[in-house]
Write a protein that holds these residues in place. Structure first.
Motif, PDB file in Angstrom:
ATOM      1  N   GLY A  89       0.819  -1.423   0.108  1.00 32.24           N
ATOM      2  CA  GLY A  89       0.008   0.095   0.160  1.00 32.24           C
ATOM      3  C   GLY A  89       0.743   1.479  -0.548  1.00 32.24           C
ATOM      4  O   GLY A  89       0.762   2.785  -0.592  1.00 32.24           O
ATOM      5  N   VAL A  90       1.858   1.289   1.076  1.00 30.81           N
ATOM      6  CA  VAL A  90       2.815   2.534   0.941  1.00 30.81           C
ATOM      7  C   VAL A  90       3.376   2.575  -0.583  1.00 30.81           C
ATOM      8  O   VAL A  90       3.116   3.636  -0.969  1.00 30.81           O
ATOM      9  N   ALA A  91       4.311   1.512  -1.393  1.00 34.65           N
ATOM     10  CA  ALA A  91       4.231   1.517  -2.493  1.00 34.65           C
ATOM     11  C   ALA A  91       3.603   2.353  -3.645  1.00 34.65           C
ATOM     12  O   ALA A  91       4.391   3.121  -4.070  1.00 34.65           O
ATOM     13  N   ALA A  92       2.799   2.016  -3.139  1.00 35.71           N
ATOM     14  CA  ALA A  92       1.402   2.609  -4.926  1.00 35.71           C
ATOM     15  C   ALA A  92       0.803   3.983  -4.167  1.00 35.71           C
ATOM     16  O   ALA A  92       1.083   4.370  -5.069  1.00 35.71           O
ATOM     17  N   THR A  93       0.739   3.870  -2.591  1.00 32.82           N
ATOM     18  CA  THR A  93       0.214   5.526  -2.809  1.00 32.82           C
ATOM     19  C   THR A  93       1.136   6.442  -3.285  1.00 32.82           C
ATOM     20  O   THR A  93       1.121   7.684  -3.418  1.00 32.82           O
ATOM     21  N   LEU A  94       2.558   5.845  -3.127  1.00 34.20           N
ATOM     22  CA  LEU A  94       3.462   6.972  -3.326  1.00 34.20           C
ATOM     23  C   LEU A  94       3.663   7.474  -4.942  1.00 34.20           C
ATOM     24  O   LEU A  94       3.369   8.135  -5.492  1.00 34.20           O
ATOM     25  N   GLY A  95       2.532   6.632  -5.580  1.00 33.68           N
ATOM     26  CA  GLY A  95       1.961   6.820  -6.838  1.00 33.68           C
ATOM     27  C   GLY A  95       1.107   7.454  -6.727  1.00 33.68           C
ATOM     28  O   GLY A  95       0.893   8.375  -8.309  1.00 33.68           O
ATOM     29  N   ALA A  96       0.210   8.094  -5.805  1.00 37.09           N
ATOM     30  CA  ALA A  96      -1.010   9.361  -6.500  1.00 37.09           C
ATOM     31  C   ALA A  96      -0.702  10.623  -6.003  1.00 37.09           C
ATOM     32  O   ALA A  96      -1.250  11.260  -6.368  1.00 37.09           O
ATOM     33  N   ALA A  97       0.871  10.922  -6.357  1.00 38.27           N
ATOM     34  CA  ALA A  97       1.341  12.341  -6.606  1.00 38.27           C
ATOM     35  C   ALA A  97       0.826  12.077  -8.275  1.00 38.27           C
ATOM     36  O   ALA A  97       1.127  13.617  -8.782  1.00 38.27           O
ATOM     37  N   GLN A  98       0.802  11.204  -8.702  1.00 36.02           N
ATOM     38  CA  GLN A  98       1.250  11.619 -10.360  1.00 36.02           C
ATOM     39  C   GLN A  98      -0.205  12.382 -10.992  1.00 36.02           C
ATOM     40  O   GLN A  98       0.127  13.078 -12.105  1.00 36.02           O
ATOM     41  N   PRO A  99      -1.964  12.360 -10.090  1.00 34.64           N
ATOM     42  CA  PRO A  99      -2.452  12.889 -11.272  1.00 34.64           C
ATOM     43  C   PRO A  99      -2.116  13.898 -10.973  1.00 34.64           C
ATOM     44  O   PRO A  99      -2.425  15.259 -11.827  1.00 34.64           O
ATOM     45  N   LEU A 100      -1.803  15.201  -9.986  1.00 38.78           N
ATOM     46  CA  LEU A 100      -1.548  16.373  -9.328  1.00 38.78           C
ATOM     47  C   LEU A 100       0.219  16.515 -10.308  1.00 38.78           C
ATOM     48  O   LEU A 100       0.101  17.387 -10.885  1.00 38.78           O
ATOM     49  N   VAL A 101       1.151  16.060 -10.589  1.00 39.86           N
ATOM     50  CA  VAL A 101       2.418  16.204 -11.435  1.00 39.86           C
ATOM     51  C   VAL A 101       1.582  15.898 -12.778  1.00 39.86           C
ATOM     52  O   VAL A 101       1.846  17.442 -14.110  1.00 39.86           O
ATOM     53  N   VAL A 102       0.444  15.359 -13.406  1.00 39.34           N
ATOM     54  CA  VAL A 102       0.507  15.599 -15.106  1.00 39.34           C
ATOM     55  C   VAL A 102      -0.922  16.309 -14.552  1.00 39.34           C
ATOM     56  O   VAL A 102      -0.504  17.292 -16.025  1.00 39.34           O
ATOM     57  N   ALA A 103      -1.254  17.180 -13.760  1.00 37.83           N
ATOM     58  CA  ALA A 103      -2.621  18.537 -13.944  1.00 37.83           C
ATOM     59  C   ALA A 103      -1.348  19.497 -14.387  1.00 37.83           C
ATOM     60  O   ALA A 103      -1.772  20.646 -15.050  1.00 37.83           O
ATOM     61  N   LEU A 104      -0.326  19.347 -13.593  1.00 42.06           N
ATOM     62  CA  LEU A 104       0.751  20.553 -13.365  1.00 42.06           C
ATOM     63  C   LEU A 104       1.516  20.457 -14.800  1.00 42.06           C
ATOM     64  O   LEU A 104       1.432  21.606 -15.679  1.00 42.06           O
ATOM     65  N   LEU A 105       1.597  18.533 -15.488  1.00 42.83           N
ATOM     66  CA  LEU A 105       2.302  18.812 -16.513  1.00 42.83           C
ATOM     67  C   LEU A 105       2.058  19.294 -18.013  1.00 42.83           C
ATOM     68  O   LEU A 105       1.679  20.212 -19.428  1.00 42.83           O
ATOM     69  N   ALA A 106       0.037  19.208 -17.766  1.00 47.51           N
ATOM     70  CA  ALA A 106      -0.378  19.199 -18.828  1.00 47.51           C
ATOM     71  C   ALA A 106      -0.772  21.291 -18.869  1.00 47.51           C
ATOM     72  O   ALA A 106      -0.962  21.590 -19.928  1.00 47.51           O
ATOM     73  N   VAL A 107      -0.086  21.844 -18.201  1.00 49.20           N
ATOM     74  CA  VAL A 107      -0.197  22.920 -18.257  1.00 49.20           C
ATOM     75  C   VAL A 107       0.359  24.253 -19.025  1.00 49.20           C
ATOM     76  O   VAL A 107       0.718  24.358 -19.906  1.00 49.20           O
TER      77      VAL A 107
END
Length: 302
Positions: A89-107
């Motif tokens: 769960g901890v390992a996969a949770t770190l990937g939860a930052a991905q949507p926020l990074v994608v949202a910033l990169l989309a800009v």
């Protein structure tokens, strides 16, 4: 194909990827994360190329290479290192930052206007996933944490560039996935043998694990995932990635005998709400510099 069916098919990939952590810790030989990434990517990619008999042309040779390294060649080692050194769960949770990074990169990369709606739900989803791992089994390892964050960053950039470049008309989703899996696998070949040396002995449990990760979690999941990126808003697709840590945590309960407390259940509810809410079209958002605000939803295919 209706939008809800596209979303359901896209969700298949992160659901399957949530099993990576249990498969890695319970079936695969320890100490060979790069080899696991290699077997997950290169055979699946070569099978896809053999089926489709379609190769890149022109600029797609280097584009496929870049996407393959980001989405596969770098992401897989980070993924398996995190899986070996952290609870699932901890390992996969770190990937939860991905949507926020994608949202910033989309800009910055896709020239989309920031969406407060998607950013807010991205934060809520990350908080929800974080709450899931506050149980007694949660633990942290510096190398594992860095690997998890590195995987989130490389995957986010790969997803954003995949949306920016789209998929060439001559390539089916299977061919497109095959290009990237093969490119990522070729990248991993020298790195794997330089870092890990000779391959480990593969018994029946490991063979089953590698077949699952390469066939279902590799070829099939990535065909559906890359299809989704090119047909759905990129920020919505990235939010579906939150399903991965949730599945990992559930498998921890079912397979490993772990337990979930009330705080973790609250986290599940928040993450599910964020996933559902993020699929709502945001029609008020427009590309930066556009003369009109009546443009298609954020991340929609141009």
């Amino acid at each position: 194909m209706r939008n809800h069916l596209r979303i359901a098919l896209a969700a298949f990939a992160p659901v399957v990827w949530g099993s990576t952590y249990v498969v890695t810790t319970e079936l695969l030989p320890a100490g060979h994360p790069l080899f696991a990434g290699l077997l997950r990517s290169l055979p699946a990619g070569l099978i896809a190329l053999a089926i489709t008999r379609t190769l890149p042309s022109g600029s797609w040779w280097w584009r496929a290479g870049v996407l393959g390294v980001l989405n596969i060649g770098l992401f897989f080692p980070f993924l398996f290192i995190a899986a070996e050194r952290l609870p699932g769960g901890v390992a996969a949770t770190l990937g939860a930052a991905q949507p926020l990074v994608v949202a910033l990169l989309a800009v910055g990369v896709l020239k989309e206007s920031p969406s407060a709606w998607r950013l807010a739900w991205g934060v809520i989803g990350m908080v929800g996933v974080g709450l899931v791992v506050l149980g007694p089994a949660a633990g942290f390892d510096v190398i594992g944490v860095l690997a998890g964050l590195g995987g989130a960053a490389t995957m986010a950039l790969g997803v954003t560039l995949t949306k920016k470049w789209g998929r060439p008309a001559e390539a089916s989703p299977t061919a497109f996935a095959g290009w990237q899996l093969t490119a990522g696998g070729v990248f991993l070949v020298p790195v794997t043998f330089l870092v890990e040396g000779a391959p480990p002995a593969i018994g029946l449990p490991a063979l089953i694990g590698y077949l699952w990760l390469g066939g279902i979690g590799g070829l099939l999941a990535y065909v559906l995932w890359f299809r989704a990126i090119t047909t759905l808003p990129v920020t919505s697709v990235s939010m579906l990635g939150l399903l991965s840590p949730m599945v990992a945590a559930l498998l921890g309960v079912v397979v490993l005998g772990q337990t979930l407390n009330l705080v973790q259940l609250l986290g599940f509810a928040l993450a599910l709400a964020a996933i559902v809410a993020s699929q709502r079209p945001v029609r008020s958002s427009a590309r930066i510099g556009s003369p009109s605000a009546s443009i298609s939803p954020v991340g929609s295919k141009p």
